[in-house]
Design a protein around this motif. Structure first.
Motif, PDB file in Angstrom:
ATOM      1  N   LEU A 110       0.806  -1.212   0.000  1.00 41.98           N
ATOM      2  CA  LEU A 110       0.000   0.000   0.000  1.00 41.98           C
ATOM      3  C   LEU A 110       0.843   1.267   0.000  1.00 41.98           C
ATOM      4  O   LEU A 110       0.304   2.361  -0.031  1.00 41.98           O
ATOM      5  CB  LEU A 110      -0.939   0.011   1.225  1.00 41.98           C
ATOM      6  CG  LEU A 110      -1.906  -1.173   1.315  1.00 41.98           C
ATOM      7  CD1 LEU A 110      -2.720  -1.094   2.601  1.00 41.98           C
ATOM      8  CD2 LEU A 110      -2.831  -1.202   0.102  1.00 41.98           C
ATOM      9  N   GLY A 111       2.145   1.117   0.059  1.00 39.97           N
ATOM     10  CA  GLY A 111       3.029   2.289   0.061  1.00 39.97           C
ATOM     11  C   GLY A 111       3.284   2.767   1.479  1.00 39.97           C
ATOM     12  O   GLY A 111       2.488   3.514   2.047  1.00 39.97           O
ATOM     13  N   ALA A 112       4.402   2.329   2.062  1.00 41.28           N
ATOM     14  CA  ALA A 112       4.717   2.685   3.448  1.00 41.28           C
ATOM     15  C   ALA A 112       5.384   4.050   3.506  1.00 41.28           C
ATOM     16  O   ALA A 112       6.543   4.190   3.863  1.00 41.28           O
ATOM     17  CB  ALA A 112       5.623   1.621   4.070  1.00 41.28           C
ATOM     18  N   THR A 113       4.640   5.078   3.131  1.00 44.89           N
ATOM     19  CA  THR A 113       5.146   6.442   3.189  1.00 44.89           C
ATOM     20  C   THR A 113       4.765   7.062   4.529  1.00 44.89           C
ATOM     21  O   THR A 113       3.956   6.517   5.285  1.00 44.89           O
ATOM     22  CB  THR A 113       4.570   7.280   2.039  1.00 44.89           C
ATOM     23  OG1 THR A 113       3.142   7.370   2.201  1.00 44.89           O
ATOM     24  CG2 THR A 113       4.877   6.635   0.695  1.00 44.89           C
ATOM     25  N   GLY A 237       8.854  10.162  -0.199  1.00 40.44           N
ATOM     26  CA  GLY A 237       7.881  10.402   0.854  1.00 40.44           C
ATOM     27  C   GLY A 237       6.815  11.416   0.504  1.00 40.44           C
ATOM     28  O   GLY A 237       5.959  11.733   1.323  1.00 40.44           O
ATOM     29  N   GLN A 238       6.829  11.962  -0.715  1.00 40.32           N
ATOM     30  CA  GLN A 238       5.818  12.910  -1.156  1.00 40.32           C
ATOM     31  C   GLN A 238       5.733  12.888  -2.681  1.00 40.32           C
ATOM     32  O   GLN A 238       6.666  12.468  -3.360  1.00 40.32           O
ATOM     33  CB  GLN A 238       6.159  14.323  -0.677  1.00 40.32           C
ATOM     34  CG  GLN A 238       7.497  14.838  -1.186  1.00 40.32           C
ATOM     35  CD  GLN A 238       7.813  16.229  -0.689  1.00 40.32           C
ATOM     36  OE1 GLN A 238       6.922  17.034  -0.467  1.00 40.32           O
ATOM     37  NE2 GLN A 238       9.094  16.525  -0.502  1.00 40.32           N
ATOM     38  N   GLU A 239       4.593  13.332  -3.201  1.00 39.73           N
ATOM     39  CA  GLU A 239       4.409  13.384  -4.647  1.00 39.73           C
ATOM     40  C   GLU A 239       5.308  14.469  -5.240  1.00 39.73           C
ATOM     41  O   GLU A 239       5.407  15.569  -4.697  1.00 39.73           O
ATOM     42  CB  GLU A 239       2.937  13.682  -4.962  1.00 39.73           C
ATOM     43  CG  GLU A 239       2.581  13.523  -6.431  1.00 39.73           C
ATOM     44  CD  GLU A 239       1.094  13.707  -6.658  1.00 39.73           C
ATOM     45  OE1 GLU A 239       0.569  13.196  -7.651  1.00 39.73           O
ATOM     46  OE2 GLU A 239       0.448  14.377  -5.822  1.00 39.73           O
ATOM     47  N   GLY A 270       3.548   9.881  -7.962  1.00 38.99           N
ATOM     48  CA  GLY A 270       3.072   9.851  -6.585  1.00 38.99           C
ATOM     49  C   GLY A 270       4.065   9.201  -5.650  1.00 38.99           C
ATOM     50  O   GLY A 270       4.947   8.436  -6.069  1.00 38.99           O
ATOM     51  N   ALA A 271       3.928   9.484  -4.353  1.00 32.64           N
ATOM     52  CA  ALA A 271       4.820   8.907  -3.340  1.00 32.64           C
ATOM     53  C   ALA A 271       4.668   7.393  -3.328  1.00 32.64           C
ATOM     54  O   ALA A 271       3.563   6.866  -3.243  1.00 32.64           O
ATOM     55  CB  ALA A 271       4.503   9.485  -1.971  1.00 32.64           C
ATOM     56  N   GLY A 272       5.794   6.691  -3.430  1.00 32.05           N
ATOM     57  CA  GLY A 272       5.774   5.236  -3.418  1.00 32.05           C
ATOM     58  C   GLY A 272       5.462   4.600  -4.756  1.00 32.05           C
ATOM     59  O   GLY A 272       5.445   3.373  -4.864  1.00 32.05           O
ATOM     60  N   ASP A 273       5.197   5.402  -5.792  1.00 34.97           N
ATOM     61  CA  ASP A 273       4.855   4.877  -7.113  1.00 34.97           C
ATOM     62  C   ASP A 273       6.087   4.801  -8.010  1.00 34.97           C
ATOM     63  O   ASP A 273       7.085   5.492  -7.793  1.00 34.97           O
ATOM     64  CB  ASP A 273       3.797   5.746  -7.795  1.00 34.97           C
ATOM     65  CG  ASP A 273       2.464   5.712  -7.068  1.00 34.97           C
ATOM     66  OD1 ASP A 273       2.251   4.750  -6.299  1.00 34.97           O
ATOM     67  OD2 ASP A 273       1.659   6.641  -7.243  1.00 34.97           O
ATOM     68  N   THR A 274       5.992   3.978  -9.035  1.00 38.22           N
ATOM     69  CA  THR A 274       7.042   3.860 -10.045  1.00 38.22           C
ATOM     70  C   THR A 274       6.422   4.079 -11.416  1.00 38.22           C
ATOM     71  O   THR A 274       5.451   3.407 -11.779  1.00 38.22           O
ATOM     72  CB  THR A 274       7.722   2.485  -9.999  1.00 38.22           C
ATOM     73  OG1 THR A 274       8.362   2.312  -8.729  1.00 38.22           O
ATOM     74  CG2 THR A 274       8.773   2.361 -11.095  1.00 38.22           C
TER      75      THR A 274
END
Length: 325
Positions: A110-113, A237-239, A270-274
């Motif tokens: 889920l994206g550990a940001t 940690g941020q978009e 987005g944060a945690g996205d590739t």
């Protein structure tokens, strides 16, 4: 007719402690959504929201009754614990709950940001507080836990002769829980938690359609193009907005003889996205061993300076032979 005794009983049974815990949970949700900025007061609220709030809400759900007359540590019966034991269990439970929430975000992909971590803590605290309030309200008023009633009892006992000292083991237990919980709480609310970085790479597709960091085009006729994929992984940690500048350079004996800009594009990740974006590579310099560099910048490329590998935030390159025909 309502008597003073009835009014005092209603006041004593107000769940003021759960109200404060619930407000901490909602404050944490606001922080996760960016409604509150970092401040010295916010640091203390954040410590309470992480170190005490989720565990206290869980303990309140499990133990809705007030303390009994027993004086031992954790030796009460019928689901009754003292206020001191309630606080110890709250800190200890928070120490367990907070890391488990982070582990759940990682395992659930889920994206550990920082934002998602704070959001999960806030949601958990609010839900546990709501359930604890309902369960406490179902208890008879004379046995349910009341912080106001407990404060009155403590004030009356303060003027009486103490029956004995506090065992050293209890002091060590409280100190150990507070110390470990403070470390976890600070790590959870810190915006600099963990290493923050951006992954940047060029990939191609293998015969079975998988992305691989090899088999790049080695020869391209002038005026033709080959497709590569640009991969940008945002772990900041941020978009963020990213700008990619593609340049070709003719290099001889370590010196750059000529440079030509091929392309420039911008994407928001987005944060945690590739992000994987196909790019049509079409060099404009003819020669052997032309270095094609992909330069990544956060936000915009530098103004007043030509984009080059030395001023890029991240960079990668491939070598190609560009023929005249």
């Amino acid at each position: 007719m309502t008597t003073d005794a009835d009014a005092n009983m209603e006041t004593e049974t107000l769940p003021i402690d759960l109200l404060l815990v619930g407000l901490l949970g909602f404050w944490h949700l606001g922080v996760a959504q960016g409604y509150f900025e970092q401040s010295p007061a916010g640091v203390f609220l954040g410590l309470g929201a992480v170190l005490v709030a989720p565990g206290y809400a869980l303990v309140a759900l499990l133990f809705p009754r007030g303390s009994s007359e027993s004086g031992g540590l954790f030796d009460n019966r019928e689901g009754r614990i003292s206020a001191g034991e309630r606080l110890l269990l709250a800190v200890g439970s928070s120490v367990c709950i907070v890391p488990l929430l982070g582990l759940g975000l990682v395992l659930g992909s889920l994206g550990a940001t920082t934002g998602s971590y704070q959001l999960s803590i806030g949601v958990t605290t609010v839900l546990l507080t709501f359930a604890a309030t309902i369960r406490r309200a179902r208890m008879p008023s004379d046995v349910r836990f009341s912080p106001l009633r407990w404060m009155t009892t403590v004030r009356s006992r303060a003027f009486s002769t103490p029956s004995g000292g506090v065992p050293t083991i209890r002091i060590l237990l409280v100190f150990g829980l507070l110390l470990s919980g403070t470390g976890i709480g600070y790590a959870a609310i810190s915006t600099e938690r963990g290493e923050q970085f951006t992954e940047f790479a060029l990939v191609t597709e293998s015969a079975d359609g998988e992305a691989i960091a090899s088999e790049y085009p080695s020869q391209i006729p002038l005026g033709s193009s080959r497709t590569v994929q640009v991969s940008i992984g945002n772990h900041e940690g941020q978009e963020l907005n990213y700008t990619v500048v593609v340049i070709a350079q003719r290099i001889e004996d370590g010196s750059v003889l000529a440079t030509a800009r091929i392309d420039r594009f911008r994407n928001r990740v987005g944060a945690g996205d590739t992000l994987k974006r196909p790019h049509e590579l079409s060099p404009t310099l003819v020669g052997d061993h032309i270095r094609v560099s992909y330069l990544l910048y956060r936000n915009e490329a530098p103004v007043g300076a030509n984009p080059r590998p030395e001023n890029a935030y991240r960079r990668t390159h491939i070598w190609v032979n560009v023929t005249s025909g």
